[in-house]
Design a protein around this motif. Structure first.
Motif, short mmCIF file in Angstrom:
data_model
loop_
_atom_site.label_atom_id
_atom_site.label_comp_id
_atom_site.label_asym_id
_atom_site.label_seq_id
_atom_site.Cartn_x
_atom_site.Cartn_y
_atom_site.Cartn_z
N VAL A 247 3.37 14.22 -5.23
CA VAL A 247 3.10 13.15 -6.19
C VAL A 247 1.72 13.32 -6.81
CG1 VAL A 247 2.87 10.65 -6.51
CG2 VAL A 247 4.64 11.56 -4.99
N ILE A 248 0.70 13.52 -5.98
CA ILE A 248 -0.65 13.66 -6.52
C ILE A 248 -0.75 14.92 -7.37
CG2 ILE A 248 -1.74 14.81 -4.55
CD1 ILE A 248 -3.24 11.94 -6.67
N SER A 249 -0.02 15.97 -6.99
CA SER A 249 0.00 17.20 -7.79
C SER A 249 0.65 16.96 -9.16
CB SER A 249 0.77 18.30 -7.06
OG SER A 249 0.10 18.67 -5.88
N GLU A 250 1.67 16.13 -9.17
CA GLU A 250 2.35 15.83 -10.43
C GLU A 250 1.43 15.08 -11.39
OE1 GLU A 250 5.63 16.10 -12.99
OE2 GLU A 250 5.28 17.05 -11.05
N LEU A 251 0.49 14.33 -10.85
CA LEU A 251 -0.41 13.52 -11.68
C LEU A 251 -1.67 14.27 -12.11
CD1 LEU A 251 -0.05 10.21 -9.66
CD2 LEU A 251 0.97 10.75 -11.89
N ARG A 252 -1.80 15.53 -11.72
CA ARG A 252 -2.99 16.31 -12.09
C ARG A 252 -3.11 16.40 -13.60
NH1 ARG A 252 -3.51 21.50 -13.44
NH2 ARG A 252 -1.49 22.06 -12.61
N PRO A 253 -4.27 16.03 -14.14
CA PRO A 253 -4.46 16.15 -15.60
C PRO A 253 -4.26 17.60 -16.04
CG PRO A 253 -6.24 14.89 -14.60
CD PRO A 253 -5.44 15.46 -13.47
N GLY A 254 -3.56 17.76 -17.13
CA GLY A 254 -3.32 19.10 -17.67
C GLY A 254 -2.10 19.79 -17.09
N LYS A 255 -1.44 19.19 -16.09
CA LYS A 255 -0.25 19.81 -15.52
C LYS A 255 0.83 19.86 -16.59
CE LYS A 255 3.25 19.49 -11.94
NZ LYS A 255 4.38 19.60 -12.85
N ARG A 256 1.45 21.00 -16.69
CA ARG A 256 2.52 21.16 -17.68
C ARG A 256 3.77 20.42 -17.24
NH1 ARG A 256 3.13 27.31 -19.21
NH2 ARG A 256 4.89 26.32 -20.20
N ASP A 257 4.48 19.89 -18.21
CA ASP A 257 5.78 19.23 -17.98
C ASP A 257 5.72 18.13 -16.93
OD1 ASP A 257 7.00 21.01 -19.84
OD2 ASP A 257 7.13 22.53 -18.26
N GLN A 258 4.69 17.31 -16.99
CA GLN A 258 4.59 16.19 -16.06
C GLN A 258 5.77 15.25 -16.22
OE1 GLN A 258 0.78 14.44 -16.94
NE2 GLN A 258 -0.06 15.17 -15.01
N SER A 259 6.19 14.70 -15.11
CA SER A 259 7.26 13.71 -15.12
C SER A 259 6.76 12.41 -15.72
CB SER A 259 7.75 13.47 -13.69
OG SER A 259 8.55 12.32 -13.65
N MET B 87 0.85 -1.17 0.00
CA MET B 87 0.00 0.00 0.00
C MET B 87 0.90 1.24 0.00
SD MET B 87 -3.01 -1.13 -0.03
CE MET B 87 -4.10 -2.40 0.46
N HIS B 88 0.39 2.30 -0.62
CA HIS B 88 1.19 3.51 -0.83
C HIS B 88 0.43 4.75 -0.39
CE1 HIS B 88 3.74 0.95 -3.27
NE2 HIS B 88 2.73 0.68 -4.07
N LEU B 89 1.08 5.59 0.41
CA LEU B 89 0.54 6.89 0.77
C LEU B 89 1.24 7.92 -0.10
CD1 LEU B 89 -1.40 8.40 2.69
CD2 LEU B 89 0.58 8.77 4.18
N LEU B 90 0.45 8.63 -0.91
CA LEU B 90 1.01 9.60 -1.84
C LEU B 90 1.20 10.95 -1.16
CD1 LEU B 90 -1.22 8.86 -4.99
CD2 LEU B 90 0.97 7.80 -4.32
#
Length: 143
Positions: free
Chosen positions: A8-20, A1-4
């Motif tokens: 991390v959750i911000s990086e996965l936001r749809p539409g975020k520029r320059d996502q890793s 199990m993983h606690l983000l």
């Protein structure tokens, strides 16, 4: 199990520029039901949204809609800070205090024996929690 962690959750936001791409690949490889948030991460997201809304109402509204959807998506998998978490958290501030929000997130991960997924591994050094930095994927070892 993983606690983000919040980053991390911000990086996965749809539409975020320059996502890793590494973070996206890590997240895509996980069973979604193993991913959790803490109420502290939700607090951080909402505080950031409130700050943004003061300077850019449209961007603030977009972030609010995203966070509302995220809360629905993670329903049942947003972990509160508890009394047991407080007991785990207190020693994290002695002898040297650490960031309150980081300590609350770390204690929540520790309480549930979850991996803590974060970019800021240095903020959690010396704490008995398994850290995973999805920005630096682990290379498979040769057998």
């Amino acid at each position: 199990m993983h606690l983000l962690d919040t980053n991390v959750i911000s990086e996965l936001r749809p539409g975020k520029r320059d996502q890793s791409l590494a973070v996206r690949a890590w997240a895509a490889a996980q069973d979604f039901d193993t991913l959790y948030l803490s109420t502290v991460a939700v607090l951080e997201l909402r505080a950031g949204m409130e700050r943004k809304a003061r300077t850019d109402a449209a961007q603030g509204a977009m972030l609010k809609a995203w966070i509302d959807a995220l809360e629905r998506q993670f329903d049942g998998r947003i972990l509160p800070f508890t009394l047991r978490g407080a007991r785990i958290c207190a020693p994290l501030h002695v002898p040297d205090p650490m960031s309150w929000r980081d300590s609350l997130i770390a204690a929540t991960a520790m309480e549930h024996s979850f991996n803590l997924i974060t970019r800021n591994v240095g903020d959690f050094e010396g704490i008995d929690v398994q850290l995973i930095n999805p920005w630096t994927p682990v290379e498979p070892k040769d057998i």
